[in-house]
Design a protein around this motif. Structure first.
Motif, short mmCIF file in Angstrom:
data_model
loop_
_atom_site.label_atom_id
_atom_site.label_comp_id
_atom_site.label_asym_id
_atom_site.label_seq_id
_atom_site.Cartn_x
_atom_site.Cartn_y
_atom_site.Cartn_z
N SER A 154 0.93 -1.00 0.09
CA SER A 154 0.03 0.10 -0.09
C SER A 154 0.69 1.27 0.16
O SER A 154 1.73 1.32 0.79
N THR A 183 -1.19 9.30 -8.44
CA THR A 183 -1.71 8.44 -7.72
C THR A 183 -2.85 7.48 -8.23
O THR A 183 -2.79 6.15 -8.08
N ALA A 187 -2.25 3.43 -9.29
CA ALA A 187 -3.47 2.78 -8.58
C ALA A 187 -3.83 1.64 -9.70
O ALA A 187 -4.15 0.31 -9.59
N GLY A 191 -2.56 -2.00 -9.74
CA GLY A 191 -3.44 -2.80 -8.65
C GLY A 191 -3.46 -4.27 -8.99
O GLY A 191 -3.61 -5.08 -8.24
N ARG A 196 -1.92 -1.23 -3.76
CA ARG A 196 -2.91 -0.15 -3.64
C ARG A 196 -2.28 1.42 -3.53
O ARG A 196 -1.26 1.31 -2.88
N VAL A 197 -2.89 2.21 -4.18
CA VAL A 197 -2.34 3.62 -4.09
C VAL A 197 -3.41 4.71 -3.67
O VAL A 197 -4.28 4.67 -4.54
N ASN A 198 -3.11 5.39 -2.61
CA ASN A 198 -4.33 6.28 -2.33
C ASN A 198 -3.68 7.71 -2.09
O ASN A 198 -2.45 7.60 -1.52
N PHE A 252 -5.47 3.53 5.36
CA PHE A 252 -5.18 3.20 3.94
C PHE A 252 -3.78 2.34 3.87
O PHE A 252 -3.77 1.21 3.17
N SER A 257 -8.51 -1.32 4.13
CA SER A 257 -8.92 -0.78 3.10
C SER A 257 -8.48 -1.61 1.61
O SER A 257 -8.24 -0.87 0.54
N SER A 258 -8.63 -3.02 2.08
CA SER A 258 -8.14 -3.84 0.94
C SER A 258 -8.75 -3.65 -0.54
O SER A 258 -8.26 -3.91 -1.63
N THR A 261 -8.59 1.53 -3.89
CA THR A 261 -7.31 2.13 -4.46
C THR A 261 -7.81 3.25 -5.19
O THR A 261 -8.94 3.49 -5.77
#
Ligand SMILES: NC(=O)c1ccc[n+]([C@@H]2O[C@H](COP(=O)([O-])OP(=O)(O)OC[C@H]3O[C@@H](n4cnc5c(N)ncnc54)[C@H](O)[C@@H]3O)[C@@H](O)[C@H]2O)c1
Length: 287
Positions: A154, A183, A187, A191, A196-198, A252, A257-258, A261
């Motif tokens: 993440s 981001t 993501a 992914g 994941r990228v937030n 995150f 938060s799986s 993204t």
């Protein structure tokens, strides 16, 4: 065991137990309050992660390390500049050498300068884009490879309300807006590899750095925040701190938060949902 049960940490474990995290800018400039990097690193450690504390001023990160040690957590300090490719590579390598894996990266370093583009010289423009945006590209590039090899991870990018609304900082806001676009690209592209990228958008936050920024504008922090608070939905009841950003980053970073993204979460007291003129008119009506 259901999926929800698998994701819930066992009793006594933290929300990121067993994970390894890099936080960039894990120290903070001198001054009152807690910076977002120190708060995030401390919170992740409290919840069971091993931390790589990156800062170009290692003495600042060492203060964070001491706090983590006192709370029984594990961490190492890595001196490095997030705009330097060799340093960026060393950040990930240090995580792998010390803890054997990498699960979380919080791209927290940021520097700001006020001014329109007329007031921003080319050197300042380049510096702000480098520190705020190129750094995310560089540090993530090496971290991503380790995460993908380890089965996923993440990445949390600390942007700014300047990405969504004018705050009078042209170059900084442009870089922070670019961070949100990056981001979403990361993501979508990573992914499928389990990464994941937030992004988090802090608004007005009481940190040691805001005091300095207020002084650059020729005013004091309380004046700026007092005036800003008048038009914030939560401004009458609270002030934002580094902890508000840290709790969003913890969410995150964790498996809670799986299924999330490419998202942007504002920790801004409601700044991004108000129109200041309307909010001020509302205050007038209340007398
Ligand atoms: N403070 C706010 O109100 C606010 C609002 C919106 C967004 N943000 C964002 O939150 C993040 C953290 O802000 P802060 O005020 O808590 O941090 P800060 O200014 O206290 O900096 C944290 C650390 O980053 C280190 N650092 C700076 N440049 C570096 C570099 N090139 N390489 C490695 N380390 C470097 C510094 O030495 C410092 O210890 C930034 O991205 C900032 O843009 C802050």
């Amino acid at each position: 065991m259901t999926l929800a049960e698998q994701r819930r940490p066992a009793p006594g474990q933290g929300r990121v137990a067993g994970k390894v995290a890099i936080v960039t800018g894990a120290g903070q400039v001198d001054g009152p309050g807690i910076g977002t990097g120190r708060a995030t690193a401390t919170l992740l450690a409290r919840h069971g992660a091993a931390l790589v504390l990156v800062d170009q001023e290692p003495a600042r990160a060492a203060v964070t390390q001491k706090e983590i040690e006192q709370a029984g957590g594990r961490s190492i300090v890595v001196e490095g500049d997030v705009t330097d490719a060799a340093d960026a590579e060393r950040m990930t390598n240090s995580a792998l050498e010390a803890f054997g894996r990498l699960d979380i990266l919080v791209n927290n370093v940021g520097v700001s300068r006020p001014g329109s583009i007329l007031e921003t010289d080319e050197q300042t423009w380049a510096q702000l884009i480098d520190v705020n945006l190129k750094s995310v590209y560089l540090v993530s590039k090496f971290a991503l490879q380790a995460m993908i090899s380890g089965g996923g991870g993440s990445i949390v990018n600390i942007s700014s309300i300047g990405a969504l609304r004018s705050i009078g900082f042209a170059a900084y806001s442009a870089a922070k807006g670019g961070m949100i676009s990056l981001t979403r690209e990361m993501a979508a592209q990573h992914g499928p590899q389990g990464v994941r990228v937030n992004a988090i958008v802090p608004g007005s936050i009481q940190t040691p750095r805001t005091l300095g920024a207020a002084r650059l504008l020729g005013t004091e922090l309380e004046d700026v925040q007092g005036r800003a608070a008048r038009v914030l939905p939560l401004g009458q009841v609270a002030r934002g701190t580094g902890w508000d950003v840290a709790y969003a980053a913890l969410f995150f970073a964790s498996d809670e938060s799986s299924w999330i993204t490419g998202q942007v979460l504002a920790a801004d007291g409601g700044a991004s949902v108000t129109i200041p003129a309307v909010a001020l008119a509302g205050l007038d009506r209340q007398g």
